[in-house]
Write an enzyme that holds these catalytic residues in place. Structure first.
Site, PDB file in Angstrom:
ATOM      1  CB  SER A 233       6.811   8.456 -10.342  1.00  0.00           C
ATOM      2  OG  SER A 233       6.382   7.298  -9.673  1.00  0.00           O
ATOM      3  CB  SER A 271       6.124   9.220  -5.006  1.00  0.00           C
ATOM      4  OG  SER A 271       6.575  10.097  -6.018  1.00  0.00           O
ATOM      5  CG  ASP A 273       9.707  10.966  -5.837  1.00  0.00           C
ATOM      6  OD1 ASP A 273       9.006  11.293  -6.806  1.00  0.00           O
ATOM      7  OD2 ASP A 273       9.251  10.824  -4.692  1.00  0.00           O
TER       8      ASP A 273
END
Length: 333
Positions: A233, A271, A273
Site C-alpha cells: 500500500s 494494494s 494506494d
C-alpha cells in the site's frame, strides 16, 4: 518507544533524484507554514516493528475550523477511515494519523478522543477522524495490534516543525516497498500559483510492490528474496499553502498517485494506494484551473522524491522468521 533521528543521506545526496525544483528549507512537508509531524516508533524485536505518524495542520484544524481537502484513490484495497466524508464534503476536520492496518481502528478512536479534548470542542457532536494505514505484516506481528491510545497521543503531542525523521520510523517502521526496506519519506517544492509564491509538501508511507526504477533503470535487491505477499500500500499526504478548493485538491492528489508509477509501482490487487491533499489557506478564493499545472508538476516530483527519501533513509531489517529486507543504499554500493 523510540524515535530514530533523520538519516543524513537523502535521495539528492546520492544522485538518485535530480536537484530540480526549488525546495523549502527542510525539503519536507513541514516547510508548509503551520504543518507539523510527529512519530511514535514501537520496536520489540524480533516480532514487533510498527508505529504511528501524525500530521497536524495550522491553527489546529477542528470541526469548527475545517480545511479544504481532496482525495484520490488509486486502488481501494485499504482501510482509510474517514474517506467518504473527506470525498463528499471536500474538507478535513482533524489531523491525519497513519499506522498499521489492524491498528487503524484503535488509532481512529484515540484521534477522536484527542480532538474532543481540545479547547473549543466541548460541544462537538459529530466528527470525522482521518486515519490511513499500510500493512506491515512482513516485518511485524500485525495481529498483535500493539498500537495503543498513548502511542497515538504521543505522536500528536510531539508533532513539530523542522526536519522530519524518515525511513524506519513511526508508521513506516515495518514497511517494505519495491523490494527494499522503506517507510516514511518527505519532500517539498516552492511553487508559483497565479503570481503568488506558495509551498507544497508531501509525506509518504511507502509499502507498495513493483520493481524500483531510478533514472529509467531497474534497481533490484542485491539477493533474491521470497515473494512479498500481495499486501502493499501507499498513503500520500500533500499539504500546500496555495488556496486550492476541494475539487482542485482532489486533482492534485491524483497526480501524487500517478507518481508511484514513475518509480515502478505495480498497483497490485491488494494494494491500498491513496492520496489526500490539504490546503492550509481556508477562506481564500481559489486560483483559476489554468494556474494549476505548476502545482500538479510539483506534486508529482515531490511525491517521487519523498518515496526515494524513504528508501534511502531505511536500514536493512531482519523480521520474524529470519527474513532479511535489504536497504537500497546497500544495493547501490
Amino acid at each position: 518507544m523510540a524515535t530514530p533521528q533523520a538519516h543524513p543521506a537523502r535521495a539528492r545526496d546520492l544522485g538518485l533524484y535530480p536537484a530540480t525544483g526549488r525546495t523549502g528549507d527542510h525539503n519536507a512537508i513541514t516547510d508548509v507554514p503551520g504543518v507539523r509531524v510527529g512519530h511514535t516508533t514501537i520496536i520489540r524485536a524480533p516480532r514487533i516493528r510498527t508505529g504511528v505518524s501524525a500530521i497536524r495542520f495550522g491553527d489546529e484544524v477542528s470541526p469548527g475550523r475545517a480545511l479544504p481537502a481532496g482525495l484520490s484513490v488509486g486502488n481501494g484495497f485499504g482501510k482509510l477511515i474517514g474517506a467518504t466524508q473527506l470525498a463528499e464534503l471536500g474538507h478535513l476536520e482533524t489531523p491525519i494519523v497513519l499506522t498499521s492496518t489492524l491498528s487503524a481502528f484503535r488509532a481512529a478512536d484515540a484521534l477522536l478522543s484527542w480532538v474532543l479534548d481540545q479547547p473549543g470542542n466541548e460541544r462537538v457532536r459529530t466528527l470525522n477522524p482521518v486515519v490511513g494505514e499500510c500493512n506491515d505484516s512482513v516485518l511485524s506481528d500485525i495481529r498483535a495490534r500493539p498500537v495503543r491510545p498513548e502511542h497515538v497521543l504521543a505522536a500528536l503531542d510531539e508533532a513539530d516543525r523542522g526536519a522530519v525523521p524518515e525511513g524506519s520510523v513511526g508508521a513506516g517502521t515495518g514497511l517494505v516497498a519495491l523490494g527494499f526496506k522503506a517507510g516514511i519519506g518527505t519532500a517539498s517544492r516552492m511553487i508559483e500559483v497565479d503570481d503568488d509564491e506558495h509551498t507544497l509538501g508531501v509525506l509518504v508511507q511507502a509499502n507498495f510492490a513493483g520493481v524500483l526504477r531510478v533514472h529509467g533503470r531497474q534497481v533490484r535487491p542485491p539477493t533474491p528474496s521470497a515473494p512479498q505477499p500481495d499486501l502493499g500500500s501507499c498513503m500520500v499526504v500533500l499539504a500546500t499553502s496555495a488556496p486550492l478548493d476541494g475539487r482542485q485538491l482532489s486533482r492534485l492528489a491524483a497526480r501524487a498517485v500517478f507518481a508511484l508509477g514513475r518509480l515502478g509501482g505495480a498497483y497490485t490487487h491488494g494494494s491500498g494506494d491513496y492520496a489526500i491533499a490539504v490546503s492550509t489557506s481556508a477562506g481564500r478564493l481559489p486560483p483559476p484551473d489554468r494556474a494549476l499545472s505548476p502545482v500538479f508538476e510539483a506534486g508529482l516530483d515531490a511525491t517521487e522524491e519523498a518515496v526515494l527519501n524513504a528508501l534511502v533513509a531505511a536500514d536493512p531489517v531482519t523480521g520474524p522468521g529470519g527474513r532479511v529486507v535489504p536497504a537500497l543504499r546497500d544495493a547501490l554500493g
